[in-house]
Motif scaffolding. Structure first.
Motif, mmCIF file in Angstrom:
data_model
loop_
_atom_site.group_PDB
_atom_site.id
_atom_site.type_symbol
_atom_site.label_atom_id
_atom_site.label_comp_id
_atom_site.label_asym_id
_atom_site.label_seq_id
_atom_site.Cartn_x
_atom_site.Cartn_y
_atom_site.Cartn_z
ATOM 1 N N ARG A 2 0.865 -1.182 0.000
ATOM 2 C CA ARG A 2 0.000 0.000 0.000
ATOM 3 C C ARG A 2 0.901 1.231 0.000
ATOM 4 N N VAL A 3 0.635 2.120 -0.955
ATOM 5 C CA VAL A 3 1.492 3.282 -1.186
ATOM 6 C C VAL A 3 0.654 4.548 -1.138
ATOM 7 N N LEU A 4 1.191 5.576 -0.506
ATOM 8 C CA LEU A 4 0.587 6.905 -0.536
ATOM 9 C C LEU A 4 1.436 7.794 -1.428
ATOM 10 N N VAL A 5 0.803 8.427 -2.410
ATOM 11 C CA VAL A 5 1.476 9.391 -3.271
ATOM 12 C C VAL A 5 0.998 10.782 -2.864
ATOM 13 N N ALA A 6 1.891 11.582 -2.309
ATOM 14 C CA ALA A 6 1.584 12.951 -1.885
ATOM 15 C C ALA A 6 2.266 13.907 -2.853
ATOM 16 N N GLU A 7 1.490 14.439 -3.781
ATOM 17 C CA GLU A 7 2.030 15.279 -4.853
ATOM 18 C C GLU A 7 0.954 16.281 -5.270
ATOM 19 N N ALA A 24 0.535 -3.735 -9.314
ATOM 20 C CA ALA A 24 -0.344 -4.402 -8.333
ATOM 21 C C ALA A 24 -0.245 -3.806 -6.928
ATOM 22 N N HIS A 25 0.186 -2.546 -6.817
ATOM 23 C CA HIS A 25 0.163 -1.870 -5.524
ATOM 24 C C HIS A 25 -1.185 -1.184 -5.337
ATOM 25 N N ALA A 26 -1.640 -1.077 -4.090
ATOM 26 C CA ALA A 26 -2.794 -0.255 -3.753
ATOM 27 C C ALA A 26 -2.279 1.159 -3.497
ATOM 28 N N VAL A 27 -2.837 2.146 -4.182
ATOM 29 C CA VAL A 27 -2.295 3.508 -4.141
ATOM 30 C C VAL A 27 -3.371 4.506 -3.738
ATOM 31 N N ASP A 28 -3.064 5.324 -2.722
ATOM 32 C CA ASP A 28 -3.909 6.448 -2.333
ATOM 33 C C ASP A 28 -3.213 7.745 -2.740
ATOM 34 N N LEU A 29 -3.998 8.800 -2.912
ATOM 35 C CA LEU A 29 -3.457 10.089 -3.355
ATOM 36 C C LEU A 29 -3.759 11.181 -2.346
ATOM 37 N N ALA A 30 -2.801 12.086 -2.182
ATOM 38 C CA ALA A 30 -2.992 13.308 -1.397
ATOM 39 C C ALA A 30 -2.353 14.445 -2.180
ATOM 40 N N ASN A 43 -4.172 5.017 7.920
ATOM 41 C CA ASN A 43 -3.778 3.876 7.081
ATOM 42 C C ASN A 43 -2.312 3.529 7.313
ATOM 43 N N ASP A 44 -2.005 2.251 7.277
ATOM 44 C CA ASP A 44 -0.614 1.804 7.389
ATOM 45 C C ASP A 44 -0.039 1.661 5.982
ATOM 46 N N TYR A 45 0.856 2.569 5.628
ATOM 47 C CA TYR A 45 1.471 2.531 4.304
ATOM 48 C C TYR A 45 2.844 1.885 4.382
ATOM 49 N N ASP A 46 3.164 1.118 3.357
ATOM 50 C CA ASP A 46 4.512 0.560 3.242
ATOM 51 C C ASP A 46 5.489 1.627 2.762
ATOM 52 N N VAL A 47 5.037 2.431 1.793
ATOM 53 C CA VAL A 47 5.893 3.468 1.203
ATOM 54 C C VAL A 47 5.060 4.723 0.986
ATOM 55 N N LEU A 179 -7.735 -7.934 3.685
ATOM 56 C CA LEU A 179 -7.465 -8.042 2.253
ATOM 57 C C LEU A 179 -7.881 -6.774 1.525
ATOM 58 N N LEU A 180 -9.015 -6.202 1.914
ATOM 59 C CA LEU A 180 -9.485 -4.971 1.285
ATOM 60 C C LEU A 180 -8.496 -3.838 1.543
ATOM 61 N N GLU A 181 -7.942 -3.803 2.754
ATOM 62 C CA GLU A 181 -6.989 -2.736 3.099
ATOM 63 C C GLU A 181 -5.659 -2.910 2.377
ATOM 64 N N LYS A 182 -5.195 -4.144 2.273
ATOM 65 C CA LYS A 182 -3.872 -4.400 1.709
ATOM 66 C C LYS A 182 -3.844 -4.357 0.183
#
Length: 223
Positions: A2-7, A24-30, A43-47, A179-182
């Motif tokens: 799970r990755v957060l992209v802050a841009e 195949a990463h789950a990605v959220d945006l900010a 959320n617990d992000y890996d990166v 599973l939904l979160e990851k």
């Protein structure tokens, strides 16, 4: 992962997210620092791919919170890949000095960014064997290949990611919520049947004998 992209450049943020989802990463945006901290708090992000020059809360302050165990760090600290338009050595040193794990200057090549995210993701979780094996299934994350009893199993991205989470659990039950979160991102409806549907497709592709068990009221496992 799970990755957060802050841009704050929305087109760039969307392009990064699309590329990482292709892996195949789950990605959220900010799109600003305040939103990035809000998402990291729940959320617990890996990166976290973090632009240094964010509005509302500067990227430097976001980085300090992420690596310093502040209110943004609910779980294990995420690895931070900092992005910046500044290419001077002093800027890179400053970014790393804030606690960032890696530093990438704009413009950059998407394959390089994806490779750096993947490398940081490996460091964000306990060491795991490069190849996962259980119940006659072999999953190779690097090659994105799955084999069952010598037969190659072609899987879609979500199916591959769900299978990887089940194999990593080493026989333990993994809930649909986990599973939904990851595997999915923050926009996934918690009441959706996406997990159940993906499990059904996964079972069909893995073929008989059935290997993915449903534990009523708890989740799924590969015993």
């Amino acid at each position: 992962m799970r990755v957060l992209v802050a841009e704050d450049e929305r087109l760039l943020a969307g392009a990064i997210a699309e590329w990482l989802r292709g892996d195949a990463h789950a990605v959220d945006l900010a799109y600003d620092g305040a939103s990035a901290l809000e998402r990291a708090a729940v959320n617990d992000y890996d990166v976290v791919v973090l632009d240094r020059d964010l509005p509302l809360v500067h990227g430097d302050d976001v980085c300090r919170e992420l690596v310093g165990g502040g209110p943004a760090g609910g779980g294990a600290a995420a690895r931070v890949l900092m992005l910046t338009a500044a290419a001077e050595i002093t800027d890179r040193v400053e970014g790393l000095g804030l606690g960032a794990d890696d530093y990438l200057t704009k413009p950059f090549a998407f394959p390089e960014l994806a490779a750096r995210v993947h490398a940081l993701g490996r460091r964000s979780r306990p060491a795991a064997p490069p190849t996962l094996r259980r119940a006659g299934i072999t999953l190779d994350p690097a090659r994105r290949e799955v084999v069952r009893d010598g037969r190659y199993v072609p899987l879609a991205r979500k199916e591959f990611a769900v299978l990887a989470e089940l194999l990593r659990a080493d026989g333990a039950v993994v809930s649909a919520e986990v599973l939904l979160e990851k595997v999915w991102d923050e926009h996934a409806d918690p009441f959706t049947g996406a997990v159940r549907l993906t499990i059904l497709k996964l079972r069909r592709k893995l073929a008989d004998p059935p290997v993915v068990e449903t534990v009523k009221g708890a989740g799924y496992r590969i015993p």
